[in-house]
Write an enzyme that holds these catalytic residues in place. Structure first.
Site, PDB file in Angstrom:
ATOM      1  N   CYS A   1      -8.919 -26.433   8.720  1.00 15.74           N
ATOM      2  CA  CYS A   1      -7.723 -25.840   9.024  1.00 15.74           C
ATOM      3  C   CYS A   1      -6.884 -26.612  10.174  1.00 15.74           C
ATOM      4  O   CYS A   1      -7.403 -27.295  10.946  1.00 15.74           O
ATOM      5  CB  CYS A   1      -7.910 -24.280   9.526  1.00 15.74           C
ATOM      6  SG  CYS A   1      -8.456 -23.991  11.236  1.00 15.74           S
TER       7      CYS A   1
ATOM      8  N   ASP B   1       0.848  -1.153  -0.009  1.00 15.69           N
ATOM      9  CA  ASP B   1       0.171  -0.001  -0.021  1.00 15.69           C
ATOM     10  C   ASP B   1       0.929   1.268  -0.206  1.00 15.69           C
ATOM     11  O   ASP B   1       1.755   1.314   0.546  1.00 15.69           O
ATOM     12  CB  ASP B   1      -0.820  -0.092   1.361  1.00 15.69           C
ATOM     13  CG  ASP B   1      -2.074   0.857   1.250  1.00 15.69           C
ATOM     14  OD1 ASP B   1      -1.870   1.787   0.233  1.00 15.69           O
ATOM     15  OD2 ASP B   1      -2.940   0.881   2.021  1.00 15.69           O
TER      16      ASP B   1
ATOM     17  N   CYS C   1     -14.541 -27.259   9.154  1.00 16.52           N
ATOM     18  CA  CYS C   1     -13.132 -26.705   8.893  1.00 16.52           C
ATOM     19  C   CYS C   1     -12.096 -27.623   8.850  1.00 16.52           C
ATOM     20  O   CYS C   1     -11.972 -28.452   9.751  1.00 16.52           O
ATOM     21  CB  CYS C   1     -13.124 -25.403   9.476  1.00 16.52           C
ATOM     22  SG  CYS C   1     -11.391 -24.644   9.176  1.00 16.52           S
TER      23      CYS C   1
ATOM     24  N   CYS D   1      -8.742 -26.144  13.728  1.00 15.85           N
ATOM     25  CA  CYS D   1      -9.771 -27.002  13.659  1.00 15.85           C
ATOM     26  C   CYS D   1      -9.616 -28.403  13.768  1.00 15.85           C
ATOM     27  O   CYS D   1     -10.365 -29.302  14.369  1.00 15.85           O
ATOM     28  CB  CYS D   1     -10.911 -26.727  12.770  1.00 15.85           C
ATOM     29  SG  CYS D   1     -11.660 -25.178  13.007  1.00 15.85           S
TER      30      CYS D   1
ATOM     31  N   HIS E   1      -6.998 -19.463  11.963  1.00 15.88           N
ATOM     32  CA  HIS E   1      -8.385 -20.096  11.566  1.00 15.88           C
ATOM     33  C   HIS E   1      -9.042 -19.044  10.673  1.00 15.88           C
ATOM     34  O   HIS E   1      -9.747 -19.295   9.600  1.00 15.88           O
ATOM     35  CB  HIS E   1      -9.430 -20.331  12.926  1.00 15.88           C
ATOM     36  CG  HIS E   1     -10.850 -20.439  12.318  1.00 15.88           C
ATOM     37  ND1 HIS E   1     -11.200 -21.736  11.926  1.00 15.88           N
ATOM     38  CD2 HIS E   1     -11.742 -19.812  12.149  1.00 15.88           C
ATOM     39  CE1 HIS E   1     -12.455 -21.584  11.425  1.00 15.88           C
ATOM     40  NE2 HIS E   1     -12.985 -20.418  11.644  1.00 15.88           N
TER      41      HIS E   1
ATOM     42  N   ASP F   1      -8.620  -6.788   0.243  1.00 20.80           N
ATOM     43  CA  ASP F   1      -7.758  -6.938   1.392  1.00 20.80           C
ATOM     44  C   ASP F   1      -8.596  -6.250   2.675  1.00 20.80           C
ATOM     45  O   ASP F   1      -9.359  -5.458   2.362  1.00 20.80           O
ATOM     46  CB  ASP F   1      -6.452  -6.150   1.452  1.00 20.80           C
ATOM     47  CG  ASP F   1      -6.576  -4.704   1.559  1.00 20.80           C
ATOM     48  OD1 ASP F   1      -6.181  -4.228   2.720  1.00 20.80           O
ATOM     49  OD2 ASP F   1      -7.046  -3.913   0.699  1.00 20.80           O
TER      50      ASP F   1
END
Length: 379
Positions: free
Chosen positions: A314, A92, A312, A317, A343, A274
């Site tokens: 991930c 940015d 999930c 999890c 997560h 974003d």
């Protein structure tokens, strides 16, 4: 100019594509994971991000210029080497932070003089300085230096601001071309994306977009939204600007947003997003699922042995319970924040993956209708 985005499929205005960068291909629609100072807040490393389906890391020019200093990062080989993230990085320009964090600032045609939010020292940043800093950082994509205004703002001021941002963009382009030609530049193929401004005024937005698209930049962003206006106003502006955006360049909606915001914007033709919200909310116990948002600080999770989200896969999890994470957060253990941030990043990147699959299957509209209200529920 080489092809910047390859559109693979469309459903309505929603686009499924690939952004082909010097540091790898980004499958779109995509979410950029925000590493403001070169790191995701919540003790998540670049190596972690690979397992969280991250495609792009976003770092901030303003913050890295103040600390550790862009010339320090340059000496250390640029952001890719410094952070050990080898995929695409977008920086940015620093414009938003100059206008949001600096308590004292003086806007002139040359640029902006402002006081550092860290130690109060006076700093000057204009288009050339922003490009020089981003070149030192070696990012894949450099964002143009623009003036960020508040919403609402007076029409005449917004109109004058758009003119200033356009003049600054010409200077950004000229300076980056000069920097990319230098022998000691880290990334000689650094892209420049322009930023559309114009507040909530459709005529100014459309005029400004038409002006900046004539510059044949590498990509185009819609800036200055999600800063106080309603979601409906934001969607109205996207709809007004989108027809004026080049079809063969990436389209970036800056600072957005919630899963529902993303669904609405993809439906209106946006490719990339974003937002700090997924990680910021995670550090306060708020976790995202396809069934809505769950606050793990709530007492009801103290004895709950389920994962954050039963659907999930991930790393969090798969191995940890709501009860354990609830305890970590209550105890202010950093591990709790790390788990919730991991997560949420995995959720966002998987959510974008689901959107891409739906577009490929010509079922995006069904996906949108099924999930637009569900993802906003507070569990």
């Amino acid at each position: 100019m080489k092809e910047r985005i390859r559109i693979l499929h469309m459903q309505g205005k929603a686009r499924r594509g690939e952004i082909c960068t010097h540091h790898g291909i980004v499958q779109t629609p995509a979410f950029m994971n925000v590493a403001t100072c070169g790191a995701i807040k919540g003790a998540v490393s670049a190596l972690d991000l690979k397992g969280l389906k991250c495609q792009v890391q976003l770092c901030n020019t303003y913050h890295l210029h103040l600390r550790p200093g862009d010339k320090t990062v340059q000496q250390l080989g640029g952001l890719h080497r410094f952070t050990n993230w080898q995929g695409p990085i977008l920086t940015d320009s620093g414009g938003f932070q100059v206008f949001s964090l600096a308590k004292l600032r003086d806007i002139q045609e040359e640029g902006v003089t402002f006081s550092s939010h860290i130690d109060g020292r006076k700093i000057f940043m204009g288009p050339e300085e922003s490009m020089q800093i981003q070149s030192h950082l070696g990012a894949t994509i450099a964002m143009a230096f623009d003036e960020c205004i508040e919403n609402p703002a007076a029409y005449d001021y917004v109109k004058a601001s758009c003119g200033r941002t356009l003049r600054w963009l010409y200077r950004c382009k000229e300076e980056l071309e000069r920097l990319n030609a230098k022998a000691d530049t880290i990334n000689k193929e650094q892209w420049l994306w322009g930023i559309n401004q114009g507040g909530t005024y459709e005529d100014l937005r459309k005029k400004h977009m038409c002006e900046i698209r004539e510059m044949n930049l590498d990509g185009y962003a819609i800036g200055g939204l999600a800063v106080g206006e309603t979601a409906e106003e934001m969607y109205r502006i996207i709809e007004a600007v989108e027809p004026e955006m080049p079809v063969d360049k990436p389209r970036y909606l800056m600072g957005v947003g919630t899963p529902a915001n993303i669904l609405e914007a993809v439906r209106r033709g946006i490719d990339i997003f974003d937002c700090v919200m997924p990680t910021r909310n995670a550090r306060h116990g708020h976790t995202f699922t396809m069934g809505g948002c769950r606050n793990l600080l709530n007492a009801k999770y103290a004895l709950d042995e389920s994962p954050i989200d039963e659907t999930c896969d991930c790393p969090v999890c798969q191995h940890h319970t709501r009860a354990y994470i609830h305890h970590l957060l209550k105890s202010k253990e950093m591990l709790g924040m790390r788990f919730t941030v991991m997560h949420n990043l995995y959720f966002y990147n998987s959510f974008m993956e689901k959107i891409r699959y739906a577009l490929e299957a010509d079922s995006f509209e069904e996906f949108y209708l099924k999930n637009i209200n569900r993802v906003s529920v507070r569990i």
